[in-house]
Design a protein around this motif. Structure first.
Motif, PDB file in Angstrom:
ATOM      1  N   UNK A   6       1.965  13.993  -4.402  1.00  0.00           N
ATOM      2  CA  UNK A   6       1.464  14.918  -2.941  1.00  0.00           C
ATOM      3  C   UNK A   6       0.458  14.140  -2.150  1.00  0.00           C
ATOM      4  N   UNK A   7       0.100  12.711  -2.477  1.00  0.00           N
ATOM      5  CA  UNK A   7      -0.888  12.202  -1.429  1.00  0.00           C
ATOM      6  C   UNK A   7      -0.043  11.868  -1.054  1.00  0.00           C
ATOM      7  N   UNK A   8      -0.229  12.365   0.812  1.00  0.00           N
ATOM      8  CA  UNK A   8       0.671  11.269   1.031  1.00  0.00           C
ATOM      9  C   UNK A   8       0.054   9.609   1.979  1.00  0.00           C
ATOM     10  N   UNK A   9      -1.515  10.001   2.180  1.00  0.00           N
ATOM     11  CA  UNK A   9      -2.068   8.440   2.055  1.00  0.00           C
ATOM     12  C   UNK A   9      -1.199   7.691   0.658  1.00  0.00           C
ATOM     13  N   UNK A  10      -1.359   7.800  -0.008  1.00  0.00           N
ATOM     14  CA  UNK A  10      -1.064   7.205  -1.413  1.00  0.00           C
ATOM     15  C   UNK A  10       0.286   6.526  -1.321  1.00  0.00           C
ATOM     16  N   UNK A  11       1.388   7.707  -0.730  1.00  0.00           N
ATOM     17  CA  UNK A  11       2.663   7.705  -0.662  1.00  0.00           C
ATOM     18  C   UNK A  11       3.412   6.076   0.161  1.00  0.00           C
ATOM     19  N   UNK A  12       2.149   6.361   1.355  1.00  0.00           N
ATOM     20  CA  UNK A  12       3.292   5.177   2.920  1.00  0.00           C
ATOM     21  C   UNK A  12       2.611   4.372   1.779  1.00  0.00           C
ATOM     22  N   UNK A  13       1.237   4.051   0.772  1.00  0.00           N
ATOM     23  CA  UNK A  13       1.176   2.763   0.818  1.00  0.00           C
ATOM     24  C   UNK A  13       2.251   2.241  -0.492  1.00  0.00           C
ATOM     25  N   UNK A  14       2.398   3.022  -1.140  1.00  0.00           N
ATOM     26  CA  UNK A  14       3.134   2.931  -1.876  1.00  0.00           C
ATOM     27  C   UNK A  14       4.928   2.102  -1.036  1.00  0.00           C
ATOM     28  N   UNK A  15       4.742   3.154  -0.342  1.00  0.00           N
ATOM     29  CA  UNK A  15       6.329   2.545   0.587  1.00  0.00           C
ATOM     30  C   UNK A  15       6.378   1.046   0.768  1.00  0.00           C
ATOM     31  N   UNK A  16       4.981   0.890   0.982  1.00  0.00           N
ATOM     32  CA  UNK A  16       4.670  -0.505   1.909  1.00  0.00           C
ATOM     33  C   UNK A  16       4.566  -1.528   0.812  1.00  0.00           C
ATOM     34  N   UNK A  17       4.760  -0.916  -0.470  1.00  0.00           N
ATOM     35  CA  UNK A  17       4.690  -1.890  -1.967  1.00  0.00           C
ATOM     36  C   UNK A  17       6.264  -1.966  -2.145  1.00  0.00           C
ATOM     37  N   UNK A  18       6.652  -0.942  -2.198  1.00  0.00           N
ATOM     38  CA  UNK A  18       8.339  -0.702  -2.270  1.00  0.00           C
ATOM     39  C   UNK A  18       8.981  -1.990  -1.670  1.00  0.00           C
ATOM     40  N   UNK A  19       8.599  -1.451  -0.575  1.00  0.00           N
ATOM     41  CA  UNK A  19       9.206  -3.002   0.721  1.00  0.00           C
ATOM     42  C   UNK A  19       9.085  -4.164   0.023  1.00  0.00           C
ATOM     43  N   UNK A  20       7.678  -4.926  -0.653  1.00  0.00           N
ATOM     44  CA  UNK A  20       7.370  -5.669  -0.908  1.00  0.00           C
ATOM     45  C   UNK A  20       7.965  -5.856  -1.890  1.00  0.00           C
ATOM     46  N   UNK A  21       8.451  -5.414  -3.306  1.00  0.00           N
ATOM     47  CA  UNK A  21       8.482  -6.068  -4.226  1.00  0.00           C
ATOM     48  C   UNK A  21      10.267  -5.986  -3.689  1.00  0.00           C
ATOM     49  N   UNK A  22      11.041  -5.542  -2.597  1.00  0.00           N
ATOM     50  CA  UNK A  22      12.117  -5.275  -2.608  1.00  0.00           C
ATOM     51  C   UNK A  22      12.780  -6.594  -1.937  1.00  0.00           C
ATOM     52  N   UNK A  23      11.310  -7.249  -1.619  1.00  0.00           N
ATOM     53  CA  UNK A  23      11.514  -8.357  -0.973  1.00  0.00           C
ATOM     54  C   UNK A  23      10.837  -9.817  -1.388  1.00  0.00           C
ATOM     55  N   UNK A  24      10.291  -9.354  -2.986  1.00  0.00           N
ATOM     56  CA  UNK A  24      10.129 -10.629  -3.059  1.00  0.00           C
ATOM     57  C   UNK A  24      11.667 -11.472  -3.635  1.00  0.00           C
ATOM     58  N   UNK A  25      10.544 -12.718  -3.446  1.00  0.00           N
ATOM     59  CA  UNK A  25      12.423 -13.553  -3.941  1.00  0.00           C
ATOM     60  C   UNK A  25      12.532 -13.880  -5.712  1.00  0.00           C
ATOM     61  N   UNK A  26      10.691 -13.889  -6.076  1.00  0.00           N
ATOM     62  CA  UNK A  26      11.508 -14.104  -7.273  1.00  0.00           C
ATOM     63  C   UNK A  26      10.288 -12.693  -8.250  1.00  0.00           C
ATOM     64  N   UNK A  27      10.369 -12.891  -9.719  1.00  0.00           N
ATOM     65  CA  UNK A  27       9.141 -12.000 -10.029  1.00  0.00           C
ATOM     66  C   UNK A  27       8.095 -12.358 -10.801  1.00  0.00           C
ATOM     67  N   UNK A  28       7.976 -13.768 -10.337  1.00  0.00           N
ATOM     68  CA  UNK A  28       6.113 -14.191 -10.235  1.00  0.00           C
ATOM     69  C   UNK A  28       5.089 -13.892  -9.395  1.00  0.00           C
ATOM     70  N   UNK A  29       6.018 -12.354  -8.830  1.00  0.00           N
ATOM     71  CA  UNK A  29       5.006 -12.063  -7.794  1.00  0.00           C
ATOM     72  C   UNK A  29       4.520 -10.100  -7.901  1.00  0.00           C
ATOM     73  N   UNK A  30       5.191  -9.989  -9.326  1.00  0.00           N
ATOM     74  CA  UNK A  30       5.522  -8.453  -9.167  1.00  0.00           C
ATOM     75  C   UNK A  30       4.622  -8.420  -9.932  1.00  0.00           C
TER      76      UNK A  30
END
Length: 161
Positions: free
Chosen positions: A112-136
């Motif tokens: 329920x922590x909205x600040x964390x959920x906002x950050x997690x959403x940004x990391x999800x975007x990074x994960x989606x855009x990662x060119x390969x698994x090396x950055x996972x």
């Protein structure tokens, strides 16, 4: 004419209500553990790497993982190596950890922590855009560090690598 319709309509509503309560009562009620207290909980996918009976056993089994968090519950150490708001990203991470030799279980918890959920959403975007698994692994480490900072606040029965 209206009086003739009242009895069947009331009967149909009563029978429908009784059947509805009966049928829906048979579904399993799955509870989400809610973390945080600032808003409505949102479902988050946690990647669990194992459950251990002692801290020493846990530490020896996950020694090659650069960053993880754990939670102690009923004397057991539950170890998590990643999290995501999106099921597709959770599956990507699960596949990644399996490819490097770990068994992964995906669990859902409410946060329920909205600040964390906002950050997690940004990391999800990074994960989606990662060119390969090396950055996972690095992305997972950053997410878990932010989780520790914003949610756990160094609780006694929770920790990090």
């Amino acid at each position: 004419m209206i009086k003739k319709l009242i009895a069947p309509v009331v009967s149909a509503l009563a029978v429908g209500t009784i059947l509805g309560v009966f049928l829906f009562g048979h579904y399993d009620k799955k509870e989400l553990k809610t973390v945080g207290n600032t808003g409505i909980a949102k479902e988050v996918y946690f990647l669990q790497i194992g459950v251990y009976s002692s801290k020493e056993n846990m530490e020896s089994n996950v020694s090659k993982i650069p960053y993880y968090i754990y939670q102690v519950e009923d004397g057991k150490y539950y170890v998590y190596v990643g999290m995501s708001l999106k099921e597709e990203n959770a599956q990507k991470l699960k596949d990644f950890f399996i490819s490097i030799g770990y068994n992964i279980y995906v669990k859902k918890f409410g946060i329920a922590d909205q600040a964390f959920l906002t950050v997690l959403d940004q990391y999800d975007t990074m994960l989606e855009q990662a060119p390969d698994t090396s950055s996972y692994s690095a992305i997972c480490g950053q997410v878990l560090a932010k989780y520790e900072e914003l949610i756990n606040h160094g609780s006694e029965d929770q920790g990090t690598a």
